[in-house]
Design a protein around this motif. Structure first.
Motif, PDB file in Angstrom:
ATOM      1  N   MET A   1      -1.812   6.906  -6.492  1.00 25.15           N
ATOM      2  CA  MET A   1      -0.964   7.264  -5.245  1.00 25.15           C
ATOM      3  C   MET A   1      -1.950   8.398  -4.555  1.00 25.15           C
ATOM      4  N   ASN A   2      -2.701   8.837  -5.157  1.00 28.60           N
ATOM      5  CA  ASN A   2      -3.392  10.071  -4.665  1.00 28.60           C
ATOM      6  C   ASN A   2      -4.854   9.797  -4.262  1.00 28.60           C
ATOM      7  N   CYS A   3      -5.162   8.388  -4.502  1.00 29.12           N
ATOM      8  CA  CYS A   3      -6.313   7.720  -4.157  1.00 29.12           C
ATOM      9  C   CYS A   3      -6.387   7.259  -3.030  1.00 29.12           C
ATOM     10  N   LEU A   4      -7.063   7.805  -1.897  1.00 25.86           N
ATOM     11  CA  LEU A   4      -7.304   7.556  -0.541  1.00 25.86           C
ATOM     12  C   LEU A   4      -8.304   7.035   0.014  1.00 25.86           C
ATOM     13  N   GLU A   5      -8.428   5.470   0.321  1.00 25.93           N
ATOM     14  CA  GLU A   5      -9.845   4.865   0.803  1.00 25.93           C
ATOM     15  C   GLU A   5     -10.231   5.427   2.027  1.00 25.93           C
ATOM     16  N   PRO A   6     -11.337   5.320   2.511  1.00 26.23           N
ATOM     17  CA  PRO A   6     -11.820   5.702   3.805  1.00 26.23           C
ATOM     18  C   PRO A   6     -11.118   5.102   4.905  1.00 26.23           C
ATOM     19  N   ASP A   7     -10.555   3.816   4.850  1.00 29.26           N
ATOM     20  CA  ASP A   7      -9.870   3.035   5.811  1.00 29.26           C
ATOM     21  C   ASP A   7      -8.596   3.771   6.236  1.00 29.26           C
ATOM     22  N   LEU A   8      -8.025   4.582   5.222  1.00 30.82           N
ATOM     23  CA  LEU A   8      -6.736   5.071   5.529  1.00 30.82           C
ATOM     24  C   LEU A   8      -6.871   6.493   6.484  1.00 30.82           C
ATOM     25  N   PHE A   9      -8.019   6.739   6.694  1.00 32.13           N
ATOM     26  CA  PHE A   9      -8.335   8.015   7.704  1.00 32.13           C
ATOM     27  C   PHE A   9      -8.754   7.448   8.890  1.00 32.13           C
ATOM     28  N   GLN A  10      -8.863   6.153   9.162  1.00 34.31           N
ATOM     29  CA  GLN A  10      -9.130   5.615  10.405  1.00 34.31           C
ATOM     30  C   GLN A  10      -7.732   5.348  11.473  1.00 34.31           C
ATOM     31  N   TYR A  11      -8.154   5.137  12.525  1.00 35.60           N
ATOM     32  CA  TYR A  11      -6.736   4.720  13.355  1.00 35.60           C
ATOM     33  C   TYR A  11      -6.024   3.643  12.783  1.00 35.60           C
ATOM     34  N   PRO A  12      -5.120   3.752  12.657  1.00 37.53           N
ATOM     35  CA  PRO A  12      -3.984   2.653  11.839  1.00 37.53           C
ATOM     36  C   PRO A  12      -3.637   1.392  12.807  1.00 37.53           C
ATOM     37  N   ASP A  13      -3.362   0.343  12.193  1.00 33.29           N
ATOM     38  CA  ASP A  13      -2.774  -0.682  13.145  1.00 33.29           C
ATOM     39  C   ASP A  13      -1.498  -0.226  13.453  1.00 33.29           C
ATOM     40  N   THR A  14      -1.310  -0.013  14.803  1.00 34.11           N
ATOM     41  CA  THR A  14      -0.016   0.474  15.646  1.00 34.11           C
ATOM     42  C   THR A  14       1.281  -0.380  14.959  1.00 34.11           C
ATOM     43  N   GLN A  15       1.262  -1.618  14.509  1.00 31.59           N
ATOM     44  CA  GLN A  15       2.303  -2.280  14.122  1.00 31.59           C
ATOM     45  C   GLN A  15       2.699  -1.697  12.537  1.00 31.59           C
ATOM     46  N   GLY A  16       1.406  -1.133  12.110  1.00 36.02           N
ATOM     47  CA  GLY A  16       1.803  -0.704  10.616  1.00 36.02           C
ATOM     48  C   GLY A  16       0.906  -1.529   9.714  1.00 36.02           C
ATOM     49  N   ALA A  17       0.188  -0.997   8.838  1.00 35.56           N
ATOM     50  CA  ALA A  17      -0.847  -1.336   7.930  1.00 35.56           C
ATOM     51  C   ALA A  17      -0.169  -2.763   7.100  1.00 35.56           C
ATOM     52  N   ARG A  18      -1.166  -3.652   7.333  1.00 36.81           N
ATOM     53  CA  ARG A  18      -0.703  -4.997   6.889  1.00 36.81           C
ATOM     54  C   ARG A  18      -0.219  -5.027   5.361  1.00 36.81           C
ATOM     55  N   SER A  19      -0.840  -4.372   4.538  1.00 36.64           N
ATOM     56  CA  SER A  19      -0.174  -4.301   3.204  1.00 36.64           C
ATOM     57  C   SER A  19       1.152  -3.558   3.137  1.00 36.64           C
ATOM     58  N   PHE A  20       1.362  -2.605   3.999  1.00 35.95           N
ATOM     59  CA  PHE A  20       2.426  -1.974   3.705  1.00 35.95           C
ATOM     60  C   PHE A  20       3.466  -2.783   4.714  1.00 35.95           C
ATOM     61  N   ARG A  21       3.370  -3.409   5.476  1.00 34.38           N
ATOM     62  CA  ARG A  21       4.403  -4.287   5.888  1.00 34.38           C
ATOM     63  C   ARG A  21       4.690  -5.431   4.906  1.00 34.38           C
ATOM     64  N   GLU A  22       3.664  -5.978   4.288  1.00 34.59           N
ATOM     65  CA  GLU A  22       3.793  -6.923   3.099  1.00 34.59           C
ATOM     66  C   GLU A  22       4.909  -6.627   2.104  1.00 34.59           C
ATOM     67  N   GLU A  23       4.649  -5.363   1.693  1.00 32.16           N
ATOM     68  CA  GLU A  23       5.574  -4.456   0.764  1.00 32.16           C
ATOM     69  C   GLU A  23       6.917  -4.296   1.043  1.00 32.16           C
ATOM     70  N   ILE A  24       6.917  -3.822   2.761  1.00 30.54           N
ATOM     71  CA  ILE A  24       8.120  -4.011   3.014  1.00 30.54           C
ATOM     72  C   ILE A  24       9.092  -5.234   3.014  1.00 30.54           C
ATOM     73  N   ALA A  25       8.346  -6.276   3.563  1.00 30.66           N
ATOM     74  CA  ALA A  25       9.111  -7.315   3.538  1.00 30.66           C
ATOM     75  C   ALA A  25       9.495  -8.039   2.207  1.00 30.66           C
ATOM     76  N   ARG A  26       8.873  -7.778   0.969  1.00 30.23           N
ATOM     77  CA  ARG A  26       9.176  -8.190  -0.086  1.00 30.23           C
ATOM     78  C   ARG A  26      10.444  -7.087  -0.491  1.00 30.23           C
ATOM     79  N   PHE A  27      10.402  -6.014  -0.230  1.00 29.80           N
ATOM     80  CA  PHE A  27      11.574  -4.972  -0.697  1.00 29.80           C
ATOM     81  C   PHE A  27      12.738  -5.334   0.071  1.00 29.80           C
ATOM     82  N   LEU A  28      12.723  -5.668   1.344  1.00 27.66           N
ATOM     83  CA  LEU A  28      13.641  -5.795   2.050  1.00 27.66           C
ATOM     84  C   LEU A  28      14.287  -7.308   1.649  1.00 27.66           C
ATOM     85  N   THR A  29      13.650  -8.074   1.574  1.00 28.60           N
ATOM     86  CA  THR A  29      13.995  -9.572   1.040  1.00 28.60           C
ATOM     87  C   THR A  29      14.845  -9.353  -0.147  1.00 28.60           C
ATOM     88  N   ASP A  30      14.501  -8.672  -1.066  1.00 28.38           N
ATOM     89  CA  ASP A  30      15.091  -8.467  -2.449  1.00 28.38           C
ATOM     90  C   ASP A  30      16.495  -7.532  -2.332  1.00 28.38           C
TER      91      ASP A  30
END
Length: 434
Positions: free
Chosen positions: A1-30
Motif C-alpha cells: 500500500m505504501n509502495c508508490l510507483e513513479p506513474d502515480l505522481f504523473q497527471y492521472p487519467d481524468t476518468q480514473g486510473a484503469r487499474s482502479f476502475r477495473e477493481e471498482i467494477a469487480r467490487f460493485l459487480t459483487d
C-alpha cells in the motif's frame, strides 16, 4: 500500500486510473449483486459524490430546468445542482402521517411523484431528472425492489434521467435485503426461432431481434446513472472519492470533459485499490465488524432517546436516525425548530434540524450515531439535561406521537411547497448539515 510507483505522481487519467476502475467494477459487480458484470469503461472516478452531482447537473440539464427529489433529503444536493447547473429542486413532500394507502411514515409512492411533476408543469418548470437516495438520507429508509421498479417505470414514462445515489449501499444492517439499481440492470438473452418483432408483455419489455430474445429488466438503461463513494461505507469522508457508473456513452464523454476539474490523486487511487483487492479482510473482518458496531450504536442511541421520550423512524440503513422532537417545540413552526436547534448547539450537540433537509414538518432532527459509545452516552445525557430542564418544558400539540420505533405521528401541515432554491437557502442560513 505504501509502495508508490513513479506513474502515480504523473497527471492521472481524468476518468480514473484503469487499474482502479477495473477493481471498482469487480467490487460493485459483487457487492451490489449486479445482474451483469460491470465494465470499467462505464466508470468515472471523481473527488467525491458532490462532484458527481455537480457535473451531472451540467450535463443532463439546462439552467432553469428542474429535478424531482423526495423531501426530506440530503440538503447538500441543492447547492451542487444549483451552483453548477442552475437547476431548481422540485420537491416530492413526504409526510409522517400514514394514510390508508401507505404502510409507514414518510413513504414514497409513484402517485406522489406524479403529483409533484404535474405541479412543476403548471409552474412551467421543465423537469429533466429524478434523484433517488437509497438508503435514504436522512430517513434511513430502504426502497423495496417493487417501489424501485415503479419509480424507474415512472421516469421512463416521462423520459426523465434517474440519478441513483447509493452511497450508503453497504451500511445496511438487520435482515433487510437491499436492492441496488445495478441488480436490475440487465439484458437476458435467449435464442428463439421466430421472425423479427417488437412487442411489450406487461413488464418487463421483450424485444426479439435476429432470432435472439432480449428481456429488458431496467426500463431505461441509457437514462439511469448510478453513484457510490468511499466516504460512508468505508468511513473515509476525507479521502474524497466518488464513483459514477453510466452506460450512456454521450453522457460519460461529457462528464469526462468536466472530470479534469475533479480528478483524484494517483496515490489515493492506489491505496483504495489495495483495500478493494483484499476481499478476505472485507468479507470476514471489516464489513461484519462495521455493521455490528453500527447496529450496536443505533440500538444504544434509539434506546436512550426512547427513555427521554423521543421516538424515531424505524430504519435499517445509513449512519443516523430520524427523530421526532416536535413535542419539545414551543410552537409547531420552523422558527421554533431553529430555536431548539440553537439551544442544542449551545449544549455542544450538533444535531441537524429537519429544515436543513427540506422537511415539510417542523420538529424532526437527524442524529448521527457512527461514533464512539462514550460520545453516544454523552449525547443522551446532554439531551436529557437540556430537554427536561425547567426552561424547556414540552408543549402539548397535535404532533404528539408514541415512543415506539415505528413512529406514526400525526401530520403537521404548516409547511408549504417551494421550488425556489433562493427561498430555501435563506431559511437555512447558519444551519450546518453533516
Amino acid at each position: 500500500m505504501n509502495c508508490l510507483e513513479p506513474d502515480l505522481f504523473q497527471y492521472p487519467d481524468t476518468q480514473g486510473a484503469r487499474s482502479f476502475r477495473e477493481e471498482i467494477a469487480r467490487f460493485l459487480t459483487d457487492y451490489a449483486r449486479a445482474a451483469e458484470e460491470l465494465s470499467p469503461e462505464h466508470i468515472t472516478v471523481m473527488n467525491g459524490c458532490c462532484a458527481v452531482f455537480a457535473t451531472l447537473s451540467t450535463v443532463l440539464c439546462d439552467p432553469g430546468d428542474g429535478y424531482l427529489i423526495p423531501a426530506p433529503h440530503y440538503g447538500g444536493i441543492n447547492s451542487k445542482m444549483w451552483l453548477y447547473g442552475g437547476l431548481q429542486p422540485v420537491h416530492v413532500p413526504l409526510s409522517s402521517e400514514v394514510t390508508n394507502e401507505e404502510s409507514r411514515p414518510f413513504q414514497l409512492t409513484v402517485e406522489k411523484l406524479e403529483a409533484a411533476l404535474q405541479r412543476a408543469k403548471k409552474q412551467d418548470i421543465r423537469v429533466r431528472v429524478l434523484v433517488l437516495i437509497n438508503p435514504n438520507n436522512p430517513l434511513g429508509d430502504i426502497y423495496p425492489e417493487q417501489l424501485l421498479k415503479e419509480c424507474l417505470e415512472f421516469a421512463h414514462r416521462h423520459e426523465l434521467h434517474v440519478i441513483m445515489d447509493e452511497i450508503y449501499m453497504l451500511s445496511v444492517y438487520d435482515d433487510i435485503t437491499f436492492t441496488s439499481v445495478l441488480s436490475l440492470d440487465s439484458l437476458k438473452c435467449s435464442r428463439v426461432e421466430q421472425r423479427v418483432v417488437l412487442y411489450q408483455v406487461q413488464e418487463p419489455f421483450c424485444i426479439t431481434y435476429r432470432n435472439t430474445a432480449f428481456v429488458l429488466i431496467l426500463p431505461d438503461p441509457a437514462r439511469t446513472h448510478f453513484m457510490w463513494g468511499f466516504s460512508k461505507d468505508f468511513g473515509m469522508s476525507g479521502i474524497r472519492v466518488g464513483v459514477l457508473y453510466t452506460r450512456n456513452d454521450d453522457i460519460q464523454k461529457a462528464v469526462n470533459q468536466l472530470a479534469v476539474f475533479h480528478s483524484c490523486p494517483g496515490p489515493v487511487q492506489h491505496v483504495l485499490c489495495q483495500f478493494l483487492k483484499d476481499r478476505d479482510w472485507l468479507d470476514n473482518v471489516f464489513f461484519p465488524t462495521n455493521k455490528k458496531r453500527l447496529k450496536e450504536a443505533q440500538n444504544l442511541l434509539v434506546g436512550g432517546l426512547a427513555d427521554i421520550g423521543i421516538p424515531v423512524l424505524r430504519n435499517s440503513g445509513g449512519l443516523y436516525v430520524w427523530a421526532d422532537f416536535r413535542k419539545f417545540l414551543k410552537s409547531q413552526t420552523f422558527e421554533a425548530e431553529l430555536e431548539l436547534w440553537q439551544k442544542l448547539l449551545d449544549k455542544k450537540l450538533l444535531i441537524s434540524p429537519g429544515k436543513a433537509f427540506y422537511c415539510y414538518e417542523p420538529g424532526w432532527f437527524r442524529l448521527v450515531f457512527s461514533d464512539s459509545v462514550e460520545k453516544i452516552y454523552l449525547c443522551i445525557e446532554r439531551l436529557k439535561e437540556m430537554l427536561h430542564a425547567d426552561d424547556a418544558k414540552p408543549v402539548v400539540s397535535n404532533a404528539s406521537s408514541t415512543a415506539n420505533s415505528s413512529c406514526s405521528p400525526e401530520k403537521d401541515s404548516s409547511g408549504t411547497a417551494s421550488n425556489t432554491p433562493q427561498d430555501d437557502a435563506s431559511q437555512l442560513k447558519n444551519i450546518l448539515v453533516f
